[in-house]
Enzyme design. Sequence first.
Site, PDB file in Angstrom:
ATOM      1  CE  LYS A  36      -3.873   2.008   2.758  1.00 47.17           C
ATOM      2  NZ  LYS A  36      -4.517   2.195   3.873  1.00 47.17           N
ATOM      3  CB  SER A  75      -7.932   3.883   3.228  1.00 46.48           C
ATOM      4  OG  SER A  75      -7.091   3.348   4.006  1.00 46.48           O
ATOM      5  CB  SER A 120      -8.207   0.921   6.363  1.00 47.98           C
ATOM      6  OG  SER A 120      -9.011   2.187   6.374  1.00 47.98           O
TER       7      SER A 120
END
Length: 380
Positions: free
Chosen positions: A24, A100, A124
Amino acid sequence: MSAFLQTFDLSATDSADAPTIAIKDSIDVAGYATTAASRALADAPLASEHAEVVRRLLDAGWRVTGKTNMHELAFGMTGINDFSGTPVNPQDEARIPGGSSSGSASAVGQKFVDAALGTDTGGSVRGPAACCGVIGLKPTFGRVSRHGVAPRVTTLDCVGPFTRETDTLIRVMTAIDPSFRADDARRDVSQLRIGMVAVDADDDIAKAIADAVGKSELAVQAIELASLKDAFTAGLAVINAETSRAFGHLVASGKLGADIEARLRAAAATSAADLDAAERVRRTFTDEVDRALDRVDVLVLPTLPSLPITLEAARAGTSVIGMSSLIRPFNLSGHPALSLPVPIERSTLKAGLQIIGRKNDDETVCAVAAHLEARLGQSA
């Protein structure tokens, strides 16, 4: 391929059979900018060193194949990003991929990689995992290093993996957490006790969870968490305050997406009294979960109370904050939490079954997930 922001190939081995993992874009990879998928950070300097979790993966023989897309600044639940693109939900392209860590969940669900790392501050990892039909783990708070991860200061955020099967999840955890006991995570759990937490969820989701637990053949006990809703509200106050401190200065850049700018402006209004109240709830809820886990070995509840909404509905303004009602509380308390995909009757979509364990007993959470996976015949 909007699951990725950048693709590359970093490896400490020449083996073509090395497992692949994506990272990420809130986690540093040396030589690449950490932009958190934001125009406001597009000119960020290149990271000078790997985040500790990335270094550990490379040392363990994993191939890092790219940086994954995300909801801008890790401050949203939909995964929609008009700057860097919105990752595809591999279960249903019309639905949101979740946020997210949307790109990480999408990349694993589309089988671009064997695994991916995300971060979980208010659900997330688990939220996108449930949306995209993959496994996602939020480890015990503080157990996995956050060195080289944004935001730098947090009382909620955890680095955690996405995979399609529990065995790969255990392999990732063994790499990124030197204290992780793989043998315990693969042990027999047929004598363990499950606590079924009573929550509000759509009927099809609730039935999917109940059916999966029934097939586990584990002993089940009903559990009430009276302060669950208060913990959700308190978690919102804490994430708002901490995200405002980390990224609030970017509002002045004029380069943020409209949704993020609005959320950051609102977050700046979080008061000291709000945070004091949230900390009181944190203590109460943590104690309540600990007491429940004195009576059972793990808690089980839905990851999301309903199926992910469509992209069209999200863009039209349908609120998604309720998506995190069952996951955000466990960021506040710090307990390990995993989302496992389970079948929904008469649907091609899968629901997320959430497993909560005692602090620093992430191995039992993984072992119960593996047991359920085997019983459901879901191993990919």
